[in-house]
Each structure stands twice: as C-alpha cells, then as structure tokens.
Design a protein around this motif. Structure first.
Motif, PDB file in Angstrom:
ATOM      1  N   VAL A   1       0.837  -1.195   0.000  1.00 42.95           N
ATOM      2  CA  VAL A   1       0.000   0.000   0.000  1.00 42.95           C
ATOM      3  C   VAL A   1       0.879   1.255   0.000  1.00 42.95           C
ATOM      4  O   VAL A   1       0.637   2.192  -0.763  1.00 42.95           O
ATOM      5  CB  VAL A   1      -0.975  -0.004   1.200  1.00 42.95           C
ATOM      6  N   ALA A   2       1.925   1.271   0.822  1.00 48.66           N
ATOM      7  CA  ALA A   2       2.820   2.429   0.884  1.00 48.66           C
ATOM      8  C   ALA A   2       3.492   2.673  -0.474  1.00 48.66           C
ATOM      9  O   ALA A   2       3.574   3.812  -0.933  1.00 48.66           O
ATOM     10  CB  ALA A   2       3.879   2.224   1.972  1.00 48.66           C
TER      11      ALA A   2
ATOM     12  N   LEU B   1       2.403   1.770  -3.456  1.00 46.01           N
ATOM     13  CA  LEU B   1       1.393   2.215  -4.418  1.00 46.01           C
ATOM     14  C   LEU B   1       1.009   3.679  -4.191  1.00 46.01           C
ATOM     15  O   LEU B   1       0.829   4.432  -5.147  1.00 46.01           O
ATOM     16  CB  LEU B   1       0.156   1.317  -4.348  1.00 46.01           C
ATOM     17  N   LYS B   2       0.896   4.083  -2.945  1.00 46.11           N
ATOM     18  CA  LYS B   2       0.531   5.467  -2.650  1.00 46.11           C
ATOM     19  C   LYS B   2       1.687   6.418  -2.951  1.00 46.11           C
ATOM     20  O   LYS B   2       1.463   7.560  -3.342  1.00 46.11           O
ATOM     21  CB  LYS B   2       0.065   5.595  -1.200  1.00 46.11           C
ATOM     22  N   ALA B   3       2.924   5.943  -2.786  1.00 43.39           N
ATOM     23  CA  ALA B   3       4.088   6.794  -3.041  1.00 43.39           C
ATOM     24  C   ALA B   3       4.315   7.039  -4.528  1.00 43.39           C
ATOM     25  O   ALA B   3       4.850   8.072  -4.912  1.00 43.39           O
ATOM     26  CB  ALA B   3       5.335   6.167  -2.421  1.00 43.39           C
ATOM     27  N   GLU B   4       3.924   6.103  -5.351  1.00 46.89           N
ATOM     28  CA  GLU B   4       4.147   6.211  -6.795  1.00 46.89           C
ATOM     29  C   GLU B   4       2.851   5.915  -7.537  1.00 46.89           C
ATOM     30  O   GLU B   4       2.539   4.762  -7.829  1.00 46.89           O
ATOM     31  CB  GLU B   4       5.256   5.255  -7.232  1.00 46.89           C
ATOM     32  N   PRO B   5       2.075   6.949  -7.862  1.00 45.01           N
ATOM     33  CA  PRO B   5       0.758   6.755  -8.479  1.00 45.01           C
ATOM     34  C   PRO B   5       0.754   6.062  -9.837  1.00 45.01           C
ATOM     35  O   PRO B   5      -0.289   5.592 -10.279  1.00 45.01           O
ATOM     36  CB  PRO B   5       0.214   8.186  -8.609  1.00 45.01           C
TER      37      PRO B   5
ATOM     38  N   GLU C   1      -8.368  -2.174  -2.263  1.00 44.44           N
ATOM     39  CA  GLU C   1      -9.317  -1.124  -2.621  1.00 44.44           C
ATOM     40  C   GLU C   1      -9.853  -0.422  -1.375  1.00 44.44           C
ATOM     41  O   GLU C   1     -10.048   0.797  -1.380  1.00 44.44           O
ATOM     42  CB  GLU C   1     -10.451  -1.697  -3.461  1.00 44.44           C
TER      43      GLU C   1
ATOM     44  N   GLN D   1      -8.240   0.247   1.121  1.00 36.87           N
ATOM     45  CA  GLN D   1      -7.162   1.109   1.597  1.00 36.87           C
ATOM     46  C   GLN D   1      -6.921   2.297   0.667  1.00 36.87           C
ATOM     47  O   GLN D   1      -5.930   3.006   0.778  1.00 36.87           O
ATOM     48  CB  GLN D   1      -5.865   0.300   1.746  1.00 36.87           C
ATOM     49  N   GLY D   2      -7.827   2.480  -0.301  1.00 36.62           N
ATOM     50  CA  GLY D   2      -7.742   3.632  -1.195  1.00 36.62           C
ATOM     51  C   GLY D   2      -7.017   3.390  -2.506  1.00 36.62           C
ATOM     52  O   GLY D   2      -6.759   4.329  -3.252  1.00 36.62           O
ATOM     53  N   ILE D   3      -6.701   2.150  -2.808  1.00 43.63           N
ATOM     54  CA  ILE D   3      -6.056   1.829  -4.081  1.00 43.63           C
ATOM     55  C   ILE D   3      -7.149   1.596  -5.119  1.00 43.63           C
ATOM     56  O   ILE D   3      -8.012   0.744  -4.927  1.00 43.63           O
ATOM     57  CB  ILE D   3      -5.151   0.575  -3.961  1.00 43.63           C
TER      58      ILE D   3
ATOM     59  N   ARG E   1      -5.772   0.259 -10.776  1.00 45.71           N
ATOM     60  CA  ARG E   1      -4.353   0.043 -10.454  1.00 45.71           C
ATOM     61  C   ARG E   1      -4.080  -1.378  -9.977  1.00 45.71           C
ATOM     62  O   ARG E   1      -2.990  -1.688  -9.503  1.00 45.71           O
ATOM     63  CB  ARG E   1      -3.909   1.043  -9.395  1.00 45.71           C
TER      64      ARG E   1
END
Length: 150
Positions: A74-75, A77-81, A116, A118-120, A124
C-alpha cells in the motif's frame, strides 16, 4: 469466500467490500478460472514492495498477518501513483483443478478488495489467472497469493 466470522484480524468491511471502478476500466487480464491454469515454480522469493499471503486449507479468508504483510505494498502504491499491483493466486495440483482454481481466484479477489478498501483504485490492480504451484513446494506454499508492485 470462506467463513466470514473468522476474519483473522482483517476487518469484515475490507473482506466484503465490492470491487469498484474508480478510475477507469479494470484491466482486461482479470482472473478467468474457466480454462487451464498456468504452472509456476514455487521457489520464488518476496522482493521489497511485494507480499506473499498464505491461506488456510479451503479458505479464501486472508490470514491474520494480511494487513501487516500488505502495508509495504500500500505504501509503495501510494508513493508512486503510476504503479500497479499485480495479484496472483496459487494452488497445488491435488484435488479438482477447477475447484482449486476458483479458490485461488477468490483468495486473489479478497486481497484486491482489501487493497481497494485502503484507497487503491481498481484501475491500479491487475489480477492474474490462477496458477498451479509446481516444483516440489509444500502444500502451504501452494495456498498463497502474491502481490507485486510494478
């Protein structure tokens, strides 16, 4: 999806969250358990930005360690959109191939739902076709889902 009462530390909402399309079309390479599954060697390691989750026999309920195991995914994925998560469900060669492939699919979809939650975005996340674990690995190794950030 297994015994919903035994969530093993993963919230019930995360396990039952429906797949949503929040950013565009879902990858057309989504899981199709209707055909033969791909065979893979079970000797792979887990690189950074990825996770392996091991499931109980006959269960698609993520293990208690799922949230901690997927935190790095998750980290990343959130760091690199621009990155995506590739989810692969595995099963062994024992028992019925169709039943095993369906269980591998359900496990992968449970992990997708959690990501999903978790906001992904669904756009993606790529679900691979269920794969048979070969190469003399243990039965525990066969009951897994791998997540890789690409």
């Amino acid at each position: 999806m297994g015994d919903a009462s035994a969530t093993h530390g993963v919230s019930e909402a995360a396990l039952t969250a429906p797949a949503t399309d929040v950013g565009g079309p879902v990858d057309s390479g989504a899981i199709d358990a209707s055909g033969p599954t791909e065979a893979v060697d079970s000797a792979a390691s887990t690189p950074a930005g990825s996770a392996k989750l091991y499931f109980d026999v006959g269960s698609a309920t993520p293990p208690a360690s799922a949230e901690a195991d997927l935190a790095g995914v998750v980290a990343a994925l959130k760091a690199e959109p621009s990155t995506k998560a590739r989810i692969s469900g595995f099963h062994d060669e024992s028992g019925g191939a169709a039943t095993n492939a369906e269980l591998a699919k359900e496990r992968a979809q449970a992990v997708q739902g959690w990501l999903e939650s978790q906001g992904i975005g669904a756009d993606r996340i790529v679900l691979d076709k269920p794969m048979v674990t070969t190469g003399g690995g243990s039965a525990d190794e066969a009951r897994r889902v791998e997540v890789k950030v690409e």
